[in-house]
Motif scaffolding. Structure first.
Motif, PDB file in Angstrom:
ATOM      1  N   PHE A 105      -1.280   9.415-130.088  1.00 54.12           N
ATOM      2  CA  PHE A 105      -0.548  10.509-129.455  1.00 54.12           C
ATOM      3  C   PHE A 105      -0.709  10.278-127.955  1.00 54.12           C
TER       4      PHE A 105
ATOM      5  N   HIS B  46      -0.246  12.447-124.468  1.00 53.15           N
ATOM      6  CA  HIS B  46       0.071  13.665-123.746  1.00 53.15           C
ATOM      7  C   HIS B  46       0.062  13.341-122.260  1.00 53.15           C
TER       8      HIS B  46
ATOM      9  N   GLU C  16      -3.616  20.673-120.416  1.00 52.42           N
ATOM     10  CA  GLU C  16      -2.140  20.679-120.370  1.00 52.42           C
ATOM     11  C   GLU C  16      -1.598  22.100-120.343  1.00 52.42           C
ATOM     12  N   TRP C  17      -2.517  23.084-120.451  1.00 53.40           N
ATOM     13  CA  TRP C  17      -2.150  24.496-120.377  1.00 53.40           C
ATOM     14  C   TRP C  17      -2.537  25.119-119.043  1.00 53.40           C
TER      15      TRP C  17
ATOM     16  N   HIS D 182       6.575  18.840-122.333  1.00 58.42           N
ATOM     17  CA  HIS D 182       5.563  19.758-122.865  1.00 58.42           C
ATOM     18  C   HIS D 182       5.977  21.180-122.503  1.00 58.42           C
ATOM     19  N   HIS D 183       5.092  22.150-122.713  1.00 56.98           N
ATOM     20  CA  HIS D 183       5.481  23.549-122.527  1.00 56.98           C
ATOM     21  C   HIS D 183       5.942  23.851-121.098  1.00 56.98           C
TER      22      HIS D 183
ATOM     23  N   TYR E  12       7.768  13.664-129.022  1.00 55.23           N
ATOM     24  CA  TYR E  12       7.242  15.042-129.004  1.00 55.23           C
ATOM     25  C   TYR E  12       8.174  15.867-128.115  1.00 55.23           C
TER      26      TYR E  12
ATOM     27  N   TRP F 161       8.720  15.250-132.966  1.00 58.65           N
ATOM     28  CA  TRP F 161       7.493  16.023-133.223  1.00 58.65           C
ATOM     29  C   TRP F 161       7.604  17.323-132.439  1.00 58.65           C
TER      30      TRP F 161
ATOM     31  N   ASP G  91       6.833  21.172-131.104  1.00 60.27           N
ATOM     32  CA  ASP G  91       5.725  22.055-130.782  1.00 60.27           C
ATOM     33  C   ASP G  91       6.322  23.262-130.066  1.00 60.27           C
TER      34      ASP G  91
ATOM     35  N   TRP H 217       6.163  28.779-132.195  1.00 60.80           N
ATOM     36  CA  TRP H 217       5.505  29.879-132.903  1.00 60.80           C
ATOM     37  C   TRP H 217       5.939  31.254-132.395  1.00 60.80           C
TER      38      TRP H 217
ATOM     39  N   ARG I 103       6.928  21.829-138.397  1.00 63.71           N
ATOM     40  CA  ARG I 103       6.692  22.798-137.320  1.00 63.71           C
ATOM     41  C   ARG I 103       7.969  23.172-136.575  1.00 63.71           C
TER      42      ARG I 103
ATOM     43  N   GLU J  20      -3.714  20.048-137.058  1.00 67.66           N
ATOM     44  CA  GLU J  20      -3.938  19.792-135.631  1.00 67.66           C
ATOM     45  C   GLU J  20      -5.404  20.090-135.324  1.00 67.66           C
TER      46      GLU J  20
ATOM     47  N   TRP K 161      -5.755  17.868-124.638  1.00 65.03           N
ATOM     48  CA  TRP K 161      -4.692  16.905-124.950  1.00 65.03           C
ATOM     49  C   TRP K 161      -4.254  16.180-123.687  1.00 65.03           C
TER      50      TRP K 161
END
Ligand SMILES: Cc1ccc([C@@H]2N[C@@H](C)[C@@H](O)[C@H]2O)cc1
Length: 449
Positions: free
Chosen positions: A30, A32, A53-54, A101-102, A144, A193, A195, A198, A228, A254, A280
């Protein structure tokens, strides 16, 4: 059974060649990487406990200041071929790479937003050289993609008002456009992939997401999409309201592994795992429990023994180089795979009772069994239980097939394979073959009555 329109459209493992190849990967990487790698878990000299990463979501970090990191993205040490070579050395057969990413920063020059590499000092596409380098190394690429996108004005955590709904409609089109763009720009990608799916806003889009998934599958036949991406019309994720897996494989593993075969419900699955406890993206502070090569090899063996794949995460630095600790792990794992990968690649659940010494795997389409040993029995005797009528033959160390290990049947269908290997410091593999005609091979000693 509940009548579902947007639940699972298939039950059980996908039988096609693309999925069979995926099933046999065994070990993956993976990656990131994004703007979060620049601060690396630190802001104004302060480190936080969350995942690097957040960092944009951490208190005390002005969002606009984080967003301006785009003007600092200039990874002068980025070398796609070097990344692919590291994965090759490790023995990875597939790689999952963050395209977005987010935080919404796109590592490809998307034409649907300005928040991309094209508007950074680096300017160039990152995804294309990576896809090309990994393809050239014979490592399949999975992209991803985070649906949740903190940078897009239309993103909502929930749809509460008419205004939310209008904004989110724009966001849904943006998401569809980017996914079609990714599959069009990088047609060799074998999967997506997902993500960031949710939140209620997306969970409420069962019909849209179902239609989009079907559109992507039509655009790229054979593409692999996990559980997912979407929820069914009752908001059920991963498994629909009838308990059937949505998508081609279970994506819930995960940072955790199944314990027994019943935990995977007869589905394909892979486990994605951080090397530190929960980082990550690149985090300068390489702290807490850092998994050793031994632990990561054991997780790989355990995953394959339960019919899955193991995916180890790398978080490259902001300058584009892979940190030395991860390079070291890739080398150590690769050294072990050089000797033992026959017990990992294209192997599956062996349908044998697990024993204390380690894990069984079975070569797909053959009767070759592998015993991946992590705990050596003091008496050098490895217990194996076989189903009735099944015989055992020619046990040998995988690394030394010429050595015929003694097999003793200690009771009906239960055997000791004897192998004294006191100097072992690394996990090792014993291999044998089963045959369904037990009478045929008498090369084991009858228990001394
Ligand atoms: C609660 C939570 C949300 C998102 C994540 C993301 N999924 C991993 C694969 C990483 O991308 C992490 O940021 C992890 C935990």
């Amino acid at each position: 059974k509940i009548n579902l329109v947007h639940g699972a459209h298939r039950d059980g493992k996908r039988p096609d060649e693309a999925m069979k190849k995926w099933r046999g990967y065994g070990l993956g990487q993976f990656i990131h990487w994004g703007l979060y790698a620049i601060p690396g878990g630190e802001w104004n000299g302060k480190t936080y406990n969350g995942a690097a990463e957040w960092i944009r979501s951490w208190d005390g970090i002005p969002k606009s200041t984080y967003d301006s990191l785009i003007y600092k993205f200039n990874p002068v040490n980025f070398d796609a071929k070097a990344w692919a070579a590291t994965a090759k050395q490790m023995g990875a057969k597939y790689v999952t790479i963050t395209t977005k990413h987010h935080d919404g920063f796109c590592l490809w020059p998307s034409k649907y937003t300005d928040y991309t590499v094209a508007n950074s000092p680096w300017k160039k596409d990152i995804i294309k050289p990576l896809v090309d380098a990994y393809d050239a190394a014979g490592i399949d690429v999975i992209l991803y993609f985070s649906v949740m996108d903190w940078n897009h004005p239309g993103w909502r955590y929930d749809i509460k008002t008419e205004a939310d709904s209008i904004a989110f409609e724009g966001f849904k089109q943006f998401t569809r456009n980017q996914l079609i763009e990714l599959l069009t720009l990088y047609p060799t990608a074998k999967g997506l992939w997902f993500d960031g799916t949710w939140d209620k806003s997306w969970v409420k889009q069962a019909a849209f997401a179902d239609e989009l998934e079907q559109e992507l599958r039509k655009l790229r036949p054979g593409i692999i999409i996990g559980s997912r991406f979407r929820a069914d019309e009752y908001g059920k994720r991963h498994f629909d309201s009838n308990g059937v897996l949505i998508g081609d494989y279970e994506q819930g593993w995960e940072r955790k592994l199944p314990e027994k075969i019943a935990d995977v419900h007869g589905n394909d699955w892979d486990c994605v795992m951080t090397v530190p406890e929960n980082q990550w993206g690149y985090n300068k502070a390489w702290k807490g429990h850092i998994k050793t090569a031994f632990e990561l090899i054991e997780m790989t063996a355990k995953s394959v023994s339960l019919g899955g794949n193991f995916v180890m995460n790398f978080g490259p630095q902001g300058d584009g180089a892979i940190r030395k600790e991860e390079l070291q792990l890739a080398k150590e794992i690769g050294d072990w795979m050089k000797v033992n990968s026959e017990a990992i690649y294209n192997c599956e659940y062996a349908v044998l009772d697990k024993q204390d010494w380690g894990y069984f795997t079975k070569k797909t389409g053959s009767n070759k069994i592998y015993m991946l040993v992590f705990n050596t029995p003091i008496n050098g005797k490895y217990r194996v239980k076989l189903p009735a009528k099944m015989g055992i033959s020619m046990a040998a160390p995988l690394s030394n097939p010429g050595v015929k290990l003694k097999i003793e049947e200690i009771k009906a269908n239960e055997y000791f394979i004897e192998f004294n290997n006191p100097s072992a410091k690394q996990p090792f593999v014993i291999t044998f073959e089963t045959d369904t005609d037990k009478k045929s091979n008498q090369n084991y000693e009858k228990a001394k009555t």
